[in-house]
Structure formats: structure tokens, C-alpha cells
Design a protein around this motif. Structure first.
Motif, PDB file in Angstrom:
ATOM      1  N   LEU A  66      -8.857  -7.055   1.463  1.00 36.94           N
ATOM      2  CA  LEU A  66      -8.990  -5.611   1.253  1.00 36.94           C
ATOM      3  C   LEU A  66      -8.033  -4.837   2.148  1.00 36.94           C
ATOM      4  O   LEU A  66      -7.517  -3.776   1.747  1.00 36.94           O
ATOM      5  CB  LEU A  66     -10.433  -5.185   1.521  1.00 36.94           C
ATOM      6  N   PHE A  67      -7.763  -5.327   3.344  1.00 35.23           N
ATOM      7  CA  PHE A  67      -6.832  -4.643   4.230  1.00 35.23           C
ATOM      8  C   PHE A  67      -5.389  -4.813   3.754  1.00 35.23           C
ATOM      9  O   PHE A  67      -4.590  -3.862   3.812  1.00 35.23           O
ATOM     10  CB  PHE A  67      -6.981  -5.179   5.654  1.00 35.23           C
ATOM     11  N   ARG A  68      -5.054  -5.998   3.280  1.00 34.90           N
ATOM     12  CA  ARG A  68      -3.664  -6.257   2.876  1.00 34.90           C
ATOM     13  C   ARG A  68      -3.349  -5.669   1.504  1.00 34.90           C
ATOM     14  O   ARG A  68      -2.254  -5.135   1.299  1.00 34.90           O
ATOM     15  CB  ARG A  68      -3.412  -7.766   2.867  1.00 34.90           C
ATOM     16  N   LEU A  69      -4.282  -5.777   0.582  1.00 32.81           N
ATOM     17  CA  LEU A  69      -4.068  -5.288  -0.783  1.00 32.81           C
ATOM     18  C   LEU A  69      -5.179  -4.316  -1.157  1.00 32.81           C
ATOM     19  O   LEU A  69      -6.079  -4.662  -1.934  1.00 32.81           O
ATOM     20  CB  LEU A  69      -4.010  -6.459  -1.785  1.00 32.81           C
ATOM     21  N   PRO A  70      -5.177  -3.113  -0.624  1.00 30.40           N
ATOM     22  CA  PRO A  70      -6.237  -2.148  -0.963  1.00 30.40           C
ATOM     23  C   PRO A  70      -6.136  -1.741  -2.429  1.00 30.40           C
ATOM     24  O   PRO A  70      -5.046  -1.671  -2.998  1.00 30.40           O
ATOM     25  CB  PRO A  70      -5.968  -0.976  -0.019  1.00 30.40           C
ATOM     26  N   PRO A  71      -7.271  -1.440  -3.074  1.00 29.35           N
ATOM     27  CA  PRO A  71      -7.239  -1.131  -4.513  1.00 29.35           C
ATOM     28  C   PRO A  71      -6.586   0.207  -4.830  1.00 29.35           C
ATOM     29  O   PRO A  71      -5.862   0.326  -5.810  1.00 29.35           O
ATOM     30  CB  PRO A  71      -8.722  -1.150  -4.906  1.00 29.35           C
ATOM     31  N   ARG A  72      -6.852   1.267  -4.026  1.00 30.83           N
ATOM     32  CA  ARG A  72      -6.281   2.597  -4.293  1.00 30.83           C
ATOM     33  C   ARG A  72      -5.617   3.114  -3.021  1.00 30.83           C
ATOM     34  O   ARG A  72      -6.147   3.993  -2.334  1.00 30.83           O
ATOM     35  CB  ARG A  72      -7.370   3.562  -4.768  1.00 30.83           C
ATOM     36  N   PRO A  73      -4.457   2.589  -2.690  1.00 32.64           N
ATOM     37  CA  PRO A  73      -3.826   2.996  -1.423  1.00 32.64           C
ATOM     38  C   PRO A  73      -3.141   4.349  -1.551  1.00 32.64           C
ATOM     39  O   PRO A  73      -2.778   4.802  -2.634  1.00 32.64           O
ATOM     40  CB  PRO A  73      -2.810   1.879  -1.182  1.00 32.64           C
ATOM     41  N   ALA A  74      -2.952   4.957  -0.423  1.00 32.68           N
ATOM     42  CA  ALA A  74      -2.251   6.239  -0.353  1.00 32.68           C
ATOM     43  C   ALA A  74      -1.593   6.347   1.010  1.00 32.68           C
ATOM     44  O   ALA A  74      -2.187   5.997   2.037  1.00 32.68           O
ATOM     45  CB  ALA A  74      -3.211   7.409  -0.571  1.00 32.68           C
ATOM     46  N   GLY A  75      -0.370   6.820   1.024  1.00 34.61           N
ATOM     47  CA  GLY A  75       0.337   7.036   2.279  1.00 34.61           C
ATOM     48  C   GLY A  75       0.703   5.738   2.963  1.00 34.61           C
ATOM     49  O   GLY A  75       1.375   4.864   2.402  1.00 34.61           O
ATOM     50  N   ALA A  76       0.232   5.577   4.223  1.00 35.47           N
ATOM     51  CA  ALA A  76       0.566   4.388   5.007  1.00 35.47           C
ATOM     52  C   ALA A  76      -0.052   3.126   4.401  1.00 35.47           C
ATOM     53  O   ALA A  76       0.540   2.041   4.491  1.00 35.47           O
ATOM     54  CB  ALA A  76       0.085   4.574   6.445  1.00 35.47           C
ATOM     55  N   ALA A  77      -1.226   3.266   3.805  1.00 45.23           N
ATOM     56  CA  ALA A  77      -1.864   2.098   3.188  1.00 45.23           C
ATOM     57  C   ALA A  77      -1.039   1.577   2.018  1.00 45.23           C
ATOM     58  O   ALA A  77      -0.965   0.363   1.790  1.00 45.23           O
ATOM     59  CB  ALA A  77      -3.275   2.455   2.729  1.00 45.23           C
ATOM     60  N   ARG A  78      -0.402   2.467   1.274  1.00 40.10           N
ATOM     61  CA  ARG A  78       0.437   2.023   0.152  1.00 40.10           C
ATOM     62  C   ARG A  78       1.662   1.270   0.660  1.00 40.10           C
ATOM     63  O   ARG A  78       2.047   0.241   0.082  1.00 40.10           O
ATOM     64  CB  ARG A  78       0.863   3.218  -0.684  1.00 40.10           C
ATOM     65  N   LYS A  79       2.285   1.741   1.729  1.00 34.86           N
ATOM     66  CA  LYS A  79       3.438   1.032   2.295  1.00 34.86           C
ATOM     67  C   LYS A  79       3.024  -0.341   2.829  1.00 34.86           C
ATOM     68  O   LYS A  79       3.749  -1.328   2.670  1.00 34.86           O
ATOM     69  CB  LYS A  79       4.064   1.863   3.398  1.00 34.86           C
ATOM     70  N   ARG A  80       1.839  -0.395   3.463  1.00 35.86           N
ATOM     71  CA  ARG A  80       1.359  -1.690   3.951  1.00 35.86           C
ATOM     72  C   ARG A  80       1.103  -2.641   2.790  1.00 35.86           C
ATOM     73  O   ARG A  80       1.445  -3.827   2.850  1.00 35.86           O
ATOM     74  CB  ARG A  80       0.085  -1.477   4.762  1.00 35.86           C
ATOM     75  N   ARG A  81       0.501  -2.140   1.727  1.00 38.79           N
ATOM     76  CA  ARG A  81       0.249  -2.991   0.564  1.00 38.79           C
ATOM     77  C   ARG A  81       1.549  -3.483  -0.051  1.00 38.79           C
ATOM     78  O   ARG A  81       1.664  -4.651  -0.453  1.00 38.79           O
ATOM     79  CB  ARG A  81      -0.549  -2.213  -0.486  1.00 38.79           C
ATOM     80  N   ASP A  82       2.564  -2.640  -0.140  1.00 39.84           N
ATOM     81  CA  ASP A  82       3.843  -3.065  -0.713  1.00 39.84           C
ATOM     82  C   ASP A  82       4.490  -4.156   0.128  1.00 39.84           C
ATOM     83  O   ASP A  82       5.080  -5.103  -0.413  1.00 39.84           O
ATOM     84  CB  ASP A  82       4.776  -1.856  -0.842  1.00 39.84           C
ATOM     85  N   ARG A  83       4.403  -4.040   1.459  1.00 39.49           N
ATOM     86  CA  ARG A  83       4.987  -5.074   2.317  1.00 39.49           C
ATOM     87  C   ARG A  83       4.262  -6.412   2.151  1.00 39.49           C
ATOM     88  O   ARG A  83       4.896  -7.464   2.043  1.00 39.49           O
ATOM     89  CB  ARG A  83       4.948  -4.617   3.775  1.00 39.49           C
ATOM     90  N   TRP A  84       2.942  -6.349   2.110  1.00 36.56           N
ATOM     91  CA  TRP A  84       2.182  -7.593   1.945  1.00 36.56           C
ATOM     92  C   TRP A  84       2.371  -8.176   0.542  1.00 36.56           C
ATOM     93  O   TRP A  84       2.452  -9.405   0.379  1.00 36.56           O
ATOM     94  CB  TRP A  84       0.699  -7.336   2.206  1.00 36.56           C
ATOM     95  N   LEU A  85       2.447  -7.313  -0.454  1.00 33.74           N
ATOM     96  CA  LEU A  85       2.643  -7.817  -1.820  1.00 33.74           C
ATOM     97  C   LEU A  85       4.014  -8.464  -1.968  1.00 33.74           C
ATOM     98  O   LEU A  85       4.142  -9.508  -2.639  1.00 33.74           O
ATOM     99  CB  LEU A  85       2.489  -6.660  -2.815  1.00 33.74           C
ATOM    100  N   ALA A  86       5.029  -7.904  -1.335  1.00 36.55           N
ATOM    101  CA  ALA A  86       6.364  -8.511  -1.392  1.00 36.55           C
ATOM    102  C   ALA A  86       6.370  -9.868  -0.688  1.00 36.55           C
ATOM    103  O   ALA A  86       6.995 -10.834  -1.164  1.00 36.55           O
ATOM    104  CB  ALA A  86       7.394  -7.581  -0.770  1.00 36.55           C
ATOM    105  N   PHE A  87       5.649  -9.971   0.440  1.00 42.69           N
ATOM    106  CA  PHE A  87       5.609 -11.254   1.154  1.00 42.69           C
ATOM    107  C   PHE A  87       4.840 -12.304   0.345  1.00 42.69           C
ATOM    108  O   PHE A  87       5.294 -13.452   0.200  1.00 42.69           O
ATOM    109  CB  PHE A  87       4.961 -11.046   2.523  1.00 42.69           C
ATOM    110  N   LEU A  88       3.680 -11.941  -0.184  1.00 43.98           N
ATOM    111  CA  LEU A  88       2.858 -12.900  -0.929  1.00 43.98           C
ATOM    112  C   LEU A  88       3.502 -13.315  -2.233  1.00 43.98           C
ATOM    113  O   LEU A  88       3.343 -14.453  -2.695  1.00 43.98           O
ATOM    114  CB  LEU A  88       1.468 -12.315  -1.184  1.00 43.98           C
ATOM    115  N   ALA A  89       4.228 -12.408  -2.869  1.00 44.14           N
ATOM    116  CA  ALA A  89       4.881 -12.733  -4.143  1.00 44.14           C
ATOM    117  C   ALA A  89       6.068 -13.664  -3.960  1.00 44.14           C
ATOM    118  O   ALA A  89       6.432 -14.408  -4.890  1.00 44.14           O
ATOM    119  CB  ALA A  89       5.321 -11.463  -4.852  1.00 44.14           C
ATOM    120  N   ASP A  90       6.698 -13.632  -2.795  1.00 43.19           N
ATOM    121  CA  ASP A  90       7.813 -14.553  -2.539  1.00 43.19           C
ATOM    122  C   ASP A  90       7.330 -15.978  -2.397  1.00 43.19           C
ATOM    123  O   ASP A  90       8.066 -16.899  -2.684  1.00 43.19           O
ATOM    124  CB  ASP A  90       8.575 -14.139  -1.273  1.00 43.19           C
TER     125      ASP A  90
END
Length: 270
Positions: A246-270
Motif C-alpha cells: 500500500l505504501f509503494r503502490l497506493p490506489p489513488r495517489p496525489a502529489g508526492a505519493a504519485r511520484k513515489r508510486r511511479d518510482r516504485w512501479l518503474a523499478f518493479l516493472a524492470d
């Protein structure tokens, strides 16, 4: 003794007699048709429900599948010979041999030379390794293989092999196994697996499951694949799997949470 009286005889009129006989005939034919339809419907359902029984009872001509004859393997063929025969270009290349010997736990063909190991290590050869990336379903695969009668263990060594995504690569001092039971199982052993199977899961489900892993296991996978380390912003070390995901991939991110989710999603997808 009785005398005939002059009373008229009562008879049914001809018109009424004919009409009554035609109506009763129509009613009888209607009842007969309804009963015939009901009987046909019952017979259809009886045959449909007992179709397997009738197929066994009646001699129905069916096509017979004939399995093509398999090539008889050589009784004296070793695994190394089978591996070399399966190779399209004959003997493996030096780069291939170096990769098998230094990076993986797969059995090395005899044409590659000996396997360098520390003094005192015990040689152990197992038939099968089922590996994957973390979150691909190795635990479920180990259960199904054990149900089929194979003596395999999850993240440990069994008589027939192991189901462990960590064993996809060989550990080292720079890249130790982050799971203590998996690391203890191969300690002081020169473990090699003759056959290696790889599980591939749908990327969406695999990324979602991988987001629940501890940071140490993600860092191990990143070092093994020569990828950048996980993002620094992470949940606490004592967080549960659900809290980490939930911390790495929040369901409805906004602001800083969205940037954190994008970084984690890019790492996990690689």
C-alpha cells in the motif's frame, strides 16, 4: 302382463348426436397429442441425462489416437551428453560455460571443464529446480509438485530438488541470499540442478505480488539483474506485506505519493 303405452320414445336428435361425437373426437385427439409430446420430452431428457451410459452400451465407432513412437534414449547416455546433443551448435561456448559455472546453479556440461569450488564443499546434484522471479507463484508450484508425488521443498533442498526463485542465480559474498533458510540449505554444498524450469506469471499480478516483498529481497534481485537499487523512500522494516504494498503502490495517489508510486512501479516493472 305389461301393456304398451302410447308414450313416445325419447331419442337424441341427429344433429346433436353428430356434434357430440365430433367434439369428443377432437378432445381425444388433443389429449393424445399432448401425451405424445410429453412422452417425447421425457424420453429426450432421459437420453440426455444418461448419454454416457448409452455411449458405453452402444458400439459407436470412434477415432483412435495413436501416440507417435518415442525415440528410445541410450541407456549409457549421461546428462552431459544429452545436454550437448540438445545444443544447436554442438558444445557450449566459453561464455556460456562461464555463465553456467559462475552465475547459476545449473549443472555444467563436461565439455566446459570442472566446476571450481572451495575446499571442503560437498558435491550435491539434484534432478530439478523450479525457479522464477519473486511473486510468480513458487509456493503454489511446490504444493502442486508435492501433491504429484515429487519430493521438493520451497526455498530449501529436497530429495528431488527445490522450488525457489532465489536459486535462479548463484549467491556470493557481494550477493548473499536474503532468506536465511534458503542460504542455510546450500551452505557448504556445491549444489547443481540437472533441469531448470522457469515460471512466468502475468506481469500485472507479478508486479503486485513483488511489491509486498521485503527490501532485502528486492535489492538481491536488482543486483542479480544488474539493475539500480530499489527507491530509498520505503515503508518501515517492521511493516506487513499489505502495508508495504500500500505504501509503494497506493490506489489513488496525489502529489508526492504519485511520484513515489511511479518510482516504485518503474523499478518493479524492470
Amino acid at each position: 302382463m305389461f301393456q304398451q303405452t302410447g308414450l313416445p320414445t325419447l331419442r337424441t336428435p341427429t344433429l346433436l348426436r353428430r356434434r357430440g361425437s365430433s367434439v369428443s373426437g377432437q378432445i381425444a385427439s388433443t389429449h393424445t397429442g399432448a401425451l405424445a409430446f410429453l412422452g417425447a420430452l421425457i424420453a429426450f431428457f432421459v437420453v440426455a441425462c444418461n448419454l454416457r451410459f448409452f455411449q458405453r452400451a452402444l458400439p459407436v465407432a470412434r477415432g483412435v489416437y495413436r501416440r507417435p513412437p518415442a525415440k528410445a534414449p541410450r541407456l549409457n547416455a549421461t546428462f552431459d551428453e544429452l545436454f550437448e546433443n540438445a545444443a544447436p551448435d554442438g558444445a557450449p561456448s566459453p561464455r556460456h560455460c562461464r555463465f553456467l559455472r559462475d552465475t547459476t546453479l545449473k549443472a555444467v556440461p563436461a565439455s566446459c571443464g570442472g566446476v571450481s569450488r572451495d575446499v571442503g564443499w560437498r558435491r550435491l546434484r539434484l534432478p530439478l529446480l523450479v525457479t522464477s522471479l519473486g511473486g510468480a507463484g513458487s509456493w503454489h508450484a511446490s504444493l502442486r509438485l508435492r501433491d504429484a508425488g515429487m519430493r521438493v521443498e520451497h526455498e530449501r533442498l529436497g530429495r528431488d530438488g527445490s522450488v525457489c526463485w532465489l536459486y535462479a542465480v548463484r549467491d556470493s559474498t557481494q550477493r548473499p541470499y536474503p532468506v536465511p533458510p534458503a542460504a542455510a540449505a546450500v551452505r557448504d554444498y556445491d549444489v547443481r540442478f540437472k533441469k531448470v524450469l522457469h515460471i512466468v506469471r502475468c506481469p500485472t499480478g507479478n508486479v503486485a505480488a513483488l511489491s509486498t516483498h521485503r527490501r532485502e529481497t528486492l535489492a538481491f534481485a536488482a543486483r542479480a539483474l544488474a539493475l539500480p537499487p530499489p527507491p530509498t523512500e520505503d515503508a518501515g522494516p517492521l511493516s506487513s506485506q499489505f502495508d508495504r504494498s500500500l505504501f509503494r503502490l497506493p490506489p489513488r495517489p496525489a502529489g508526492a505519493a504519485r511520484k513515489r508510486r511511479d518510482r516504485w512501479l518503474a523499478f518493479l516493472a524492470d
